[in-house]
Design an enzyme around this catalytic site. Sequence first.
Site, mmCIF file in Angstrom:
data_model
loop_
_atom_site.group_PDB
_atom_site.id
_atom_site.type_symbol
_atom_site.label_atom_id
_atom_site.label_comp_id
_atom_site.label_asym_id
_atom_site.label_seq_id
_atom_site.Cartn_x
_atom_site.Cartn_y
_atom_site.Cartn_z
ATOM 1 C CG ASN A 1 -73.953 44.898 -20.001
ATOM 2 O OD1 ASN A 1 -74.123 45.420 -18.864
ATOM 3 N ND2 ASN A 1 -74.101 45.628 -21.078
ATOM 4 N NE ARG B 1 -72.596 34.589 -23.866
ATOM 5 C CZ ARG B 1 -73.136 35.500 -24.323
ATOM 6 N NH1 ARG B 1 -72.955 36.635 -23.768
ATOM 7 N NH2 ARG B 1 -73.503 35.757 -25.546
ATOM 8 C CE LYS C 1 -66.479 48.320 -14.148
ATOM 9 N NZ LYS C 1 -65.966 47.051 -15.121
ATOM 10 C CG ASP D 1 -67.992 46.240 -10.435
ATOM 11 O OD1 ASP D 1 -67.983 46.683 -9.231
ATOM 12 O OD2 ASP D 1 -67.740 45.422 -10.741
ATOM 13 C CG HIS E 1 -69.388 43.264 -7.335
ATOM 14 N ND1 HIS E 1 -70.049 42.378 -6.735
ATOM 15 C CD2 HIS E 1 -69.384 43.112 -8.518
ATOM 16 C CE1 HIS E 1 -70.565 41.198 -7.439
ATOM 17 N NE2 HIS E 1 -69.967 41.994 -8.644
ATOM 18 C CD GLN F 1 -61.521 48.413 -8.433
ATOM 19 O OE1 GLN F 1 -62.288 47.645 -8.619
ATOM 20 N NE2 GLN F 1 -60.270 48.426 -8.816
ATOM 21 C CG PHE G 1 -63.377 43.453 -7.474
ATOM 22 C CD1 PHE G 1 -64.965 43.416 -7.690
ATOM 23 C CD2 PHE G 1 -62.876 42.291 -8.224
ATOM 24 C CE1 PHE G 1 -65.703 42.707 -8.886
ATOM 25 C CE2 PHE G 1 -63.497 41.633 -9.064
ATOM 26 C CZ PHE G 1 -64.915 41.490 -9.520
#
Length: 373
Positions: free
Chosen positions: A174, A179, A273, A292, A294, A336, A340
């Site tokens: 999250n 960050r 995840k 996720d 995306h 994948q 992505f």
Amino acid sequence: MNSLNLATTQVRTIMKRKRSPKSLPPPPSTPPTPQTQTRHSTNVSKSRVWIPLNITRQELSLPLTFPTGQTFRWKNTAPSQYTGVVGPHLVSLKQLQNGDVCYSLHSQSQSQSNDDAKSALLDFLNADVSLADTWKFFSASDERFAELAQHLSGARVLRQDPFECLIQFMCSSNNHISRITKMVEYVSSLGNFLGHVEGFDFHAFPTLQQLSLVSEQQLRNAGFGYRAKYIVGTVNALQSKPEGGEEWLRSLRKLELRDVISELSKLPGVGPKVAACIALYSLDQHHAIPVDVHVWRIAQKYLLPELAGSKLTLKLCNRVAEAFVTKYGKYAGWAQAVLFIAELPSQKALLPSHLKTTKQQTPTKRENREEAE
């Protein structure tokens, strides 16, 4: 392995990539764990020796591999050049104009030779996996992938140290990539200093023992929020492993994917995840699919169009993972990763319009609340 079962425990939550309303303070100049480190300059110069790695652009594109969310410790230290740490080795990689990749070694353990450093680097780059052969298989299975491959040649999946990868992705939950990077820089600053390259300090990633000396409050003071509790809890859980936490993590490379996800998910703060990311990027689980928002959109548009407009649930997350494995096989996680990367703004702008997916949706109120945590 039965592809219908390998993802049943894989995904329970979805990591949102989004903006954070507040930034972390920079890492302290002196880490909170007492260490005696001899700092020395290892700035890159034009006279530095560059050694061919015998890898072409088709097998490794540095800008499509390092700044794409697999690792947050490599820095773009010069045009076509990235610098990072592999074990005790501080290394720069450079892409030449003809596409070939070479490397330069800045520092290493006194007990290690240059051959040891090169061997560690090739292992980190997953060099045993032929991208040409793998992508040929993907392209035969997917016309859209075949087109994307013309624009995203050389995007590799790394084989990172499992403990380093675990802590990085615990920081990612999250969170926004800038960050995450600041958090990882803070944790990295607790390891042994290796050198200074083009304005950046580089450290060996802290050992489990070094990280165990950091308290939850110190991490909270550095802006880790609720993740501080999980990192400290995971470090404690790893220290309780009879064979040693770092060795236990490496041993997961020998297990089936569903067992890897199950074992990692027992660690505090590690959901399916995050576990899938660790499995793919450090534990040789090449068919792990981190789902996720995306990847969910990609699946809705290109793999499971019948699910367009559906709300993502645990059951549908599992179905997405199964669809990727069914279509792309034992290296589905690598496919994948490419799909992505094609969604990243830096790459999306370079693609033909017919290869772009729908625009990213506006974050929900719930996502904004998670972002503020």
